[in-house]
Enzyme design. Structure first.
Site, mmCIF file in Angstrom:
data_model
loop_
_atom_site.group_PDB
_atom_site.id
_atom_site.type_symbol
_atom_site.label_atom_id
_atom_site.label_comp_id
_atom_site.label_asym_id
_atom_site.label_seq_id
_atom_site.Cartn_x
_atom_site.Cartn_y
_atom_site.Cartn_z
ATOM 1 N N HIS A 13 -33.243 36.121 34.771
ATOM 2 C CA HIS A 13 -32.269 36.769 33.492
ATOM 3 C C HIS A 13 -31.047 37.375 34.398
ATOM 4 O O HIS A 13 -31.484 38.448 35.076
ATOM 5 C CB HIS A 13 -33.196 37.790 32.910
ATOM 6 C CG HIS A 13 -32.515 38.261 31.848
ATOM 7 N ND1 HIS A 13 -32.336 39.618 31.571
ATOM 8 C CD2 HIS A 13 -32.248 37.727 30.436
ATOM 9 C CE1 HIS A 13 -31.815 39.681 30.456
ATOM 10 N NE2 HIS A 13 -31.694 39.021 29.722
ATOM 11 N N GLU A 40 -30.282 32.314 34.055
ATOM 12 C CA GLU A 40 -29.615 32.735 32.685
ATOM 13 C C GLU A 40 -28.309 33.257 32.961
ATOM 14 O O GLU A 40 -28.246 34.318 33.832
ATOM 15 C CB GLU A 40 -30.693 33.552 32.070
ATOM 16 C CG GLU A 40 -30.341 33.740 30.539
ATOM 17 C CD GLU A 40 -29.780 35.038 30.336
ATOM 18 O OE1 GLU A 40 -29.600 35.425 29.026
ATOM 19 O OE2 GLU A 40 -29.447 36.030 31.161
ATOM 20 N N ASP A 42 -25.079 35.167 30.571
ATOM 21 C CA ASP A 42 -24.403 35.650 29.000
ATOM 22 C C ASP A 42 -22.854 34.994 29.185
ATOM 23 O O ASP A 42 -22.453 35.424 30.531
ATOM 24 C CB ASP A 42 -24.494 36.785 28.697
ATOM 25 C CG ASP A 42 -25.910 37.387 28.573
ATOM 26 O OD1 ASP A 42 -26.512 36.476 27.736
ATOM 27 O OD2 ASP A 42 -26.232 38.315 29.404
ATOM 28 N N HIS A 55 -22.541 40.573 29.992
ATOM 29 C CA HIS A 55 -23.396 40.693 28.572
ATOM 30 C C HIS A 55 -22.919 41.507 27.494
ATOM 31 O O HIS A 55 -22.896 40.997 26.294
ATOM 32 C CB HIS A 55 -24.755 41.552 29.140
ATOM 33 C CG HIS A 55 -25.843 41.665 27.994
ATOM 34 N ND1 HIS A 55 -25.582 42.739 27.315
ATOM 35 C CD2 HIS A 55 -26.655 41.017 27.534
ATOM 36 C CE1 HIS A 55 -26.598 42.770 26.230
ATOM 37 N NE2 HIS A 55 -27.415 41.652 26.502
ATOM 38 N N GLU A 127 -26.041 31.751 27.705
ATOM 39 C CA GLU A 127 -25.864 32.334 26.176
ATOM 40 C C GLU A 127 -24.669 32.634 25.856
ATOM 41 O O GLU A 127 -24.006 33.207 26.193
ATOM 42 C CB GLU A 127 -27.104 33.563 26.382
ATOM 43 C CG GLU A 127 -27.061 34.179 24.699
ATOM 44 C CD GLU A 127 -27.708 35.362 24.796
ATOM 45 O OE1 GLU A 127 -28.473 35.778 25.594
ATOM 46 O OE2 GLU A 127 -27.689 36.101 23.761
HETATM 47 O O1 G3P Z 1 -32.387 34.991 27.579
HETATM 48 C C1 G3P Z 1 -32.371 35.582 26.221
HETATM 49 C C2 G3P Z 1 -31.948 36.986 26.499
HETATM 50 O O2 G3P Z 1 -31.131 37.222 27.550
HETATM 51 C C3 G3P Z 1 -31.344 37.558 25.106
HETATM 52 O O3 G3P Z 1 -31.056 38.883 25.284
HETATM 53 O O4 G3P Z 1 -29.604 40.999 25.289
HETATM 54 O O5 G3P Z 1 -30.459 40.089 27.427
HETATM 55 O O6 G3P Z 1 -28.944 38.668 26.277
HETATM 56 P P1 G3P Z 1 -29.905 39.595 25.996
HETATM 57 CA CA CA Z 2 -28.710 36.710 27.585
#
Ligand code: G3P
Ligand code: CA
Length: 262
Positions: A13, A40, A42, A55, A127
């Site tokens: 993440h 992962e 954003d 993020h 994401e």
């Molecule tokens: O992997 C999904 C998760 O990242 C969603 O929440 O706020 O960490 O982007 P956030």
């Molecule tokens: Ca995320």
């Protein structure tokens, strides 16, 4: 894990973000070294049309600057320090604060090159963050960029926004999508997802409250990728429930625990 079940995939993440600044090249390199199955990130679109891995809507928390990503150009973001706010995991170790891999804003394009050079297939779960003033342009740019960077691992697009994922389905019907959920709305309790999405992305709190959700989503034909799974009891719960992937800030620790649980 039962004999017929595939191993749970461990997705880092924002990179190995417990150890290095989130979304930094250093965090992603570390995640690959730590054996993560996937990464992962954003993505947000800058004012001059670059996808960057950030993020928050604003840069204030993770850099020494101020302002909205969507209103800044890449060159402005590149002048900021995105790493020094993060203390090293091991305080005895002093990171080189001038290390650009810890401090420079990361473009998605650079991350795609890192994944391409990883030496093994590494999944990428990207994401899209909404709302943003650039709305549909995010998905348009993203699909175009992915077209130019074929990767050996699976690339998935994730979002809390069903509308964003609909745009992805229209532009790139072959790309798997993850519908992220912070809460389980009544219409999704059965395990069904908005059309076109193959993968459910519940937050771990959903599974703590409603562990049966995993079986329902599986019966509806969907994989289940859970976020953010950092603590031992949560990893154990995910293993018991047979989720397909866990998204974690601590890929090495979680991999080790899953290996012990067998
Ligand atoms: O992997 C999904 C998760 O990242 C969603 O929440 O706020 O960490 O982007 P956030
Ligand atoms: Ca995320």
């Amino acid at each position: 894990m039962t004999a017929d079940r595939k191993p749970i995939r461990v997705i880092a993440h924002r990179g190995a973000s417990e150890d290095a600044p989130e979304h930094s090249l250093a965090a992603y390199r570390k995640a690959i070294e730590d054996g993560a199955d996937g990464l992962e990130c954003d993505v947000r679109l800058t004012a001059d049309g670059h996808l960057v891995c950030v993020h928050d809507r604003r840069v204030n928390r993770t850099s020494n600057g101020r302002g909205a990503v969507s209103a800044m150009e890449l060159a402005q973001l590149a002048e900021l320090d995105f790493g020094s706010w993060k203390a090293p995991a091991d305080r005895a170790e002093t990171p080189d604060s001038a290390d650009p891999e810890r401090t420079t804003v990361l473009t998605l394009e650079r991350l795609l090159r890192l994944v391409a050079d990883a030496g093994r297939p590494v999944d990428l779960a990207i994401e899209t963050k909404h709302p943003t003033r650039w709305a549909g342009q995010v998905e348009e740019r993203l699909v175009r960029l992915l077209d130019h960077h074929p990767l050996p691992g699976e690339v998935r697009i994730m979002s809390f926004s069903a509308r964003s994922l609909r745009r992805v389905h229209l532009a790139a019907p072959g790309v798997p999508t993850v519908f992220l959920m912070q809460f389980l709305l009544p219409r999704h309790r059965s395990g069904r997802l908005p059309p076109g999405n193959g993968i459910a992305g519940p937050g771990i709190r959903i599974l703590r409250r409603d562990p049966e959700y995993v079986a329902r989503a599986h019966r509806a034909g969907h994989e289940v990728h859970v976020w953010t799974v950092d603590d031992e009891p949560d990893v154990e719960l995910c293993a018991q429930l047979g989720v397909d992937a866990v998204i974690t800030n601590r890929p090495r620790t979680v991999r080790d625990q899953l290996a012990r649980l067998g």
